[in-house]
Design an enzyme around this catalytic site. Sequence first.
Site, mmCIF file in Angstrom:
data_model
loop_
_atom_site.group_PDB
_atom_site.id
_atom_site.type_symbol
_atom_site.label_atom_id
_atom_site.label_comp_id
_atom_site.label_asym_id
_atom_site.label_seq_id
_atom_site.Cartn_x
_atom_site.Cartn_y
_atom_site.Cartn_z
ATOM 1 N N ASN A 1 -15.933 28.861 -22.978
ATOM 2 C CA ASN A 1 -16.724 27.817 -22.336
ATOM 3 C C ASN A 1 -16.582 27.802 -20.813
ATOM 4 O OD1 ASN A 1 -17.591 26.866 -24.857
ATOM 5 N ND2 ASN A 1 -15.750 25.606 -25.075
ATOM 6 N N THR B 1 -39.306 27.652 -11.152
ATOM 7 C CA THR B 1 -39.631 26.282 -10.768
ATOM 8 C C THR B 1 -39.762 25.544 -12.087
ATOM 9 O OG1 THR B 1 -42.016 26.632 -10.803
ATOM 10 C CG2 THR B 1 -40.930 27.022 -8.701
ATOM 11 N N GLU C 1 -18.390 23.073 -15.415
ATOM 12 C CA GLU C 1 -18.726 21.738 -15.936
ATOM 13 C C GLU C 1 -17.913 20.651 -15.249
ATOM 14 O OE1 GLU C 1 -18.331 21.908 -20.212
ATOM 15 O OE2 GLU C 1 -19.684 23.609 -20.324
ATOM 16 N N LYS D 1 -8.507 3.749 1.380
ATOM 17 C CA LYS D 1 -7.657 4.923 1.176
ATOM 18 C C LYS D 1 -7.706 5.604 -0.184
ATOM 19 C CE LYS D 1 -4.647 3.315 4.733
ATOM 20 N NZ LYS D 1 -5.436 2.047 4.806
ATOM 21 N N TYR E 1 -10.081 -6.467 12.186
ATOM 22 C CA TYR E 1 -9.398 -5.980 10.985
ATOM 23 C C TYR E 1 -9.356 -7.055 9.904
ATOM 24 C CZ TYR E 1 -5.965 -4.119 7.760
ATOM 25 O OH TYR E 1 -5.357 -3.677 6.611
ATOM 26 N N LYS F 1 -15.731 30.804 -29.171
ATOM 27 C CA LYS F 1 -16.201 30.151 -27.955
ATOM 28 C C LYS F 1 -15.449 30.547 -26.682
ATOM 29 C CE LYS F 1 -18.340 26.468 -27.942
ATOM 30 N NZ LYS F 1 -19.653 25.980 -27.604
ATOM 31 N N ASN G 1 -2.627 -2.594 12.828
ATOM 32 C CA ASN G 1 -4.081 -2.375 12.738
ATOM 33 C C ASN G 1 -4.536 -1.132 13.503
ATOM 34 O OD1 ASN G 1 -3.911 -4.734 11.346
ATOM 35 N ND2 ASN G 1 -4.992 -6.002 12.832
ATOM 36 N N SER H 1 -12.255 27.038 -27.533
ATOM 37 C CA SER H 1 -12.423 25.858 -28.371
ATOM 38 C C SER H 1 -11.292 25.809 -29.387
ATOM 39 C CB SER H 1 -13.777 25.937 -29.073
ATOM 40 O OG SER H 1 -13.753 25.168 -30.262
ATOM 41 N N SER I 1 0.816 -1.218 0.000
ATOM 42 C CA SER I 1 0.000 0.000 0.000
ATOM 43 C C SER I 1 0.854 1.274 0.000
ATOM 44 C CB SER I 1 -0.932 0.002 1.218
ATOM 45 O OG SER I 1 -0.191 -0.229 2.401
#
Length: 460
Positions: A285, A155, A290, A325, A317, A283, A110, A277, A23
């Site tokens: 953007n 709405t 986003e 993680k 454990y 453009k 642990n 773009s 790990s």
Amino acid sequence: MAQLWGGRFTKQTDQMVYDFNASITFDKRLFHQDVTGSLAHVEMLAKQGILTQSEKDLIVEGLKGIVADVDAGKLVITTEYEDVHSFVEANLIDRIGDAGKKLHTGRSRNDQVALDMRLYTRERVKETDGLLKDLMEVILKVMEENLETYMPGFTHLQKAQPVTLAHHYGAYFEMFKRDRQRMKDIYKRMNYCPLGAGALAGTTYPLDRDFTAKLLEFDGPTLNSMDSVSDRDYLIEFLSALSTVMMHLSRFSEEIIIWNSNEYQFVEIDDAYSTGSSIMPQKKNPDIAELVRGKTGRVYGALMSLLTTMKGIPLAYNKDMQEDKEMAFDAMDTVSNCLVLFTGMISTMKFRKDRMAESAMKGFTNATDLADYLVTKGVPFRDAHGIVGRIVLDCLSKGCSIEDLSLAELKEFSTCFAEDVYDAISLKTCVEKRTTTGAPGPVSMKAQIEAGKAYLANEN
Ligand code: ARG
């Protein structure tokens, strides 16, 4: 392959097994927490007479040396070690010899990893809370400056009733306030120290768990050793709260994308927060908004991943838990980046107040107010609703707004109309008359802003 546990094995670990099990590539981020935990552990071992004072001093000096070297880039955490715990211990033994071998007395990886992850998460909870506060400060500033910036409220993404920009932003202020409350709540519940739980059943050494808990600024030790090493609830809670933060940011982003469109032109995102773009030269953007919206998916993913990992694990454990993680780290980094970028984006964004007001005037946002006007003249609301509906239909066929109709035209629908109707349905009146708690009128909004200021001043 530097391992802590070769004794009972007669063969080398298969390389793929070693890699699959290791790990270090991701838990190296817990390095500082790991050392902090070890420093507290040896302090306690010495106090309890389990280590001598000089053994403790040697270990403390060795650990501090490792930190200094890693921070200076002189010592690199490599995949030569199975995990960050092995890295620290092996380096300590290299540095100080036999005393280093005593560091792990009365401890297991642990409870060690349970502690490291809690220490790390605790910091990220605080960091998220601070970033939310920064965002709320920007929101509140926009609110203060836009008490009379009229815009349509929607709405079904259809124009509904007029509101103000201050009111619209105030909704997000409340959302992020709840997000901060969740951070504080999680912090309180998670702030107990699992160190001293051992592998699962405590130890036979006379550890002072209250002492280590205090040294590490926890509210106390966790109360059951099996739970201590196998609890990841706090992380699930944090990922859930982060998912909610992202849901809020994503909704806000979606609105900004709509407002920034050619059709709306309510806002203009600063050049520094927009992209172009490769083919269409015209453009500009809203990529940041986003991306914030898009990255919401991976944060939800981390929550689902950990919930699923945990659901079948028997006490205590199990190695499955190492899977807590990577995705959690990714989620924490993602949310922090999104909060910083989003805050920057909205603090530089310009509002087209003219476009907002114009849009609020069109689309019959004052239809409810017209019905309410008739109610003040004694018409029952349900009848008023019907009358106004027929007026709207008439306006649609004429291609005009309600206020464009002459008094004579209005009187054809109800004799209750009088000259004061025009003032009653003006944008300004429609907003100003909304004075109940939480409403967009300036009287209520001023109270909301005062409450917001007091909140930010008191909640650090
Ligand atoms: N890398 C492990 C984890 O993240 C550390 C604990 C290992 N414990 C063990 N008994 N193998 O969970």
